[in-house]
Design a protein around this motif. Structure first.
Motif, mmCIF file in Angstrom:
data_model
loop_
_atom_site.group_PDB
_atom_site.id
_atom_site.type_symbol
_atom_site.label_atom_id
_atom_site.label_comp_id
_atom_site.label_asym_id
_atom_site.label_seq_id
_atom_site.Cartn_x
_atom_site.Cartn_y
_atom_site.Cartn_z
ATOM 1 N N THR A 162 9.858 6.213 -25.534
ATOM 2 C CA THR A 162 11.315 6.113 -25.626
ATOM 3 C C THR A 162 11.732 5.589 -26.980
ATOM 4 O OG1 THR A 162 13.329 5.281 -24.556
ATOM 5 C CG2 THR A 162 11.502 3.731 -24.730
ATOM 6 N N GLY A 163 12.921 5.983 -27.392
ATOM 7 C CA GLY A 163 13.509 5.448 -28.606
ATOM 8 C C GLY A 163 14.719 4.589 -28.240
ATOM 9 N N ASN A 164 14.922 4.395 -26.945
ATOM 10 C CA ASN A 164 16.105 3.680 -26.460
ATOM 11 C C ASN A 164 15.745 2.204 -26.191
ATOM 12 O OD1 ASN A 164 18.038 2.569 -24.595
ATOM 13 N ND2 ASN A 164 18.783 4.633 -24.195
ATOM 14 N N LYS B 283 16.548 0.739 -22.661
ATOM 15 C CA LYS B 283 15.568 1.148 -21.650
ATOM 16 C C LYS B 283 14.315 0.289 -21.788
ATOM 17 C CE LYS B 283 16.228 6.170 -21.174
ATOM 18 N NZ LYS B 283 15.513 7.451 -21.421
ATOM 19 N N LYS C 105 8.413 14.445 -22.325
ATOM 20 C CA LYS C 105 8.251 13.293 -23.233
ATOM 21 C C LYS C 105 6.867 12.653 -23.075
ATOM 22 C CE LYS C 105 12.621 11.732 -22.088
ATOM 23 N NZ LYS C 105 13.820 10.859 -22.093
ATOM 24 N N TYR D 259 29.714 4.704 -26.665
ATOM 25 C CA TYR D 259 29.908 4.701 -25.219
ATOM 26 C C TYR D 259 31.304 4.243 -24.829
ATOM 27 C CZ TYR D 259 25.507 6.677 -24.097
ATOM 28 O OH TYR D 259 24.492 7.580 -23.977
ATOM 29 N N LYS E 38 20.684 -6.193 -11.582
ATOM 30 C CA LYS E 38 20.659 -4.744 -11.843
ATOM 31 C C LYS E 38 19.259 -4.179 -11.600
ATOM 32 C CE LYS E 38 21.203 -1.051 -15.182
ATOM 33 N NZ LYS E 38 21.353 -0.603 -16.574
ATOM 34 N N ARG F 248 16.304 2.720 -12.324
ATOM 35 C CA ARG F 248 15.132 2.440 -13.171
ATOM 36 C C ARG F 248 14.208 1.431 -12.495
ATOM 37 N NH1 ARG F 248 17.784 2.097 -17.231
ATOM 38 N NH2 ARG F 248 17.331 4.230 -17.845
HETATM 39 P P1 ITT Z 1 14.733 8.396 -24.800
HETATM 40 O O1 ITT Z 1 14.773 9.860 -24.461
HETATM 41 O O2 ITT Z 1 14.222 8.132 -26.168
HETATM 42 O O3 ITT Z 1 14.047 7.587 -23.742
HETATM 43 P P2 ITT Z 1 17.615 8.547 -24.452
HETATM 44 O O4 ITT Z 1 18.704 7.521 -24.541
HETATM 45 O O5 ITT Z 1 17.779 9.805 -25.259
HETATM 46 O O6 ITT Z 1 16.231 7.824 -24.825
HETATM 47 P P3 ITT Z 1 17.830 10.027 -21.954
HETATM 48 O O7 ITT Z 1 17.754 11.373 -22.561
HETATM 49 O O8 ITT Z 1 17.050 9.763 -20.708
HETATM 50 O O9 ITT Z 1 17.361 8.890 -22.951
HETATM 51 O O10 ITT Z 1 19.357 9.690 -21.722
HETATM 52 C C1 ITT Z 1 19.750 8.810 -20.749
HETATM 53 C C2 ITT Z 1 21.168 8.350 -21.002
HETATM 54 O O11 ITT Z 1 21.769 8.078 -19.728
HETATM 55 C C3 ITT Z 1 21.180 7.037 -21.774
HETATM 56 O O12 ITT Z 1 21.296 7.239 -23.160
HETATM 57 C C4 ITT Z 1 22.405 6.347 -21.163
HETATM 58 O O13 ITT Z 1 23.549 6.759 -21.801
HETATM 59 C C5 ITT Z 1 22.440 6.865 -19.745
HETATM 60 N N1 ITT Z 1 21.776 5.891 -18.864
HETATM 61 C C6 ITT Z 1 20.512 5.939 -18.372
HETATM 62 N N2 ITT Z 1 20.216 4.844 -17.667
HETATM 63 C C7 ITT Z 1 21.315 4.060 -17.716
HETATM 64 C C8 ITT Z 1 21.618 2.795 -17.202
HETATM 65 O O14 ITT Z 1 20.728 2.077 -16.527
HETATM 66 N N3 ITT Z 1 22.832 2.289 -17.442
HETATM 67 C C9 ITT Z 1 23.736 2.975 -18.152
HETATM 68 N N4 ITT Z 1 23.521 4.182 -18.701
HETATM 69 C C10 ITT Z 1 22.314 4.733 -18.477
#
Ligand code: ITT
Length: 199
Positions: A7-9, A12, A53, A96, A176, A182
């Motif tokens: 992941t790059g998030n 997460k 991924k 957002y 949460k 998750r």
């Molecule tokens: P990676 O693919 O690198 O993991 P990403 O942000 O691109 O990161 P996704 O394609 O899975 O990941 O997009 C998921 C999006 O959904 C994320 O960017 C959030 O905007 C939203 N999201 C997922 N889980 C969430 C949560 O627990 N609370 C709020 N928004 C969430």
């Protein structure tokens, strides 16, 4: 056990570390593992994109378990949008605050019972022996009339819980994680990891 999280998030990653427990597992990002590849998430489902991924990283990682999380928000009144396009909705660089205001606007005049929505999270694992697992967690809620709360990330400020009438950005990280998409998915994948380690 070394785990690479594909992941790059950052948000997460924080939740993943909170849920899996950093003491037991050595969790690193692909960046920290020195892996820098572009992944095209062109699957049709959360599960497909999650596997795209984890498989892409597993192809270049050795002796690590690779996990990936593909997640998003499905709003029933909007034909389950933004769904698998949750990160790309209105463009990756749109804040957002703007995305959340837009979704609230699109539900103008929609009554509470028709504002139902869910967060979905598909977590996949690829083990060093090539075995794979993928699981899904979901949490039901509704889209509020205004953003609420400072915790969480992404769509949390507009995602309200039916029983509490507050958003998932208004509850603590522990609360949460105990109920989230998750949290559920990661607890299921943890079982798979434990099973696999005992073979
Ligand atoms: P990676 O693919 O690198 O993991 P990403 O942000 O691109 O990161 P996704 O394609 O899975 O990941 O997009 C998921 C999006 O959904 C994320 O960017 C959030 O905007 C939203 N999201 C997922 N889980 C969430 C949560 O627990 N609370 C709020 N928004 C969430």
């Amino acid at each position: 056990t070394k785990i690479i999280f594909a992941t790059g998030n950052k948000n997460k990653l924080r939740e993943i570390k909170e849920i899996l427990g950093e003491e037991k597992y050595d969790i690193v990002t692909m960046k920290e593992a020195g892996i820098d590849i572009d992944i095209v998430e062109d699957g049709k489902t959360f599960e497909e994109n999650s596997l795209i991924k984890s498989r892409a990283i597993a192809a270049v990682a050795k002796d690590a378990i690779v996990l990936a999380d593909d997640s998003g928000l499905e709003i029933d009144a909007l034909n389950k949008e933004p769904g698998i396009y949750s990160a790309r909705y209105m463009g990756e660089d749109t804040s957002y605050d703007i995305k959340n205001a837009n979704l609230i606007e699109r539900l103008d005049g929609v009554e509470k019972q028709d504002r139902s929505a869910r967060f979905v999270c598909a977590v996949s694992a690829v083990f060093p022996d090539g075995k794979e697992a993928v699981v899904r967690g979901t949490i039901e809620g509704y889209i509020g009339w205004e953003p609420m709360g400072e915790n969480g990330f992404g769509y949390d400020p507009i995602f309200y819980l039916w029983d509490k009438d507050v958003s998932t950005a208004s509850i603590s990280p522990e609360e949460k994680n105990a109920i989230s998409h998750r949290g559920q998915a990661l607890r299921m994948i943890k079982e798979e990891i434990i099973k696999h380690e005992n073979i």
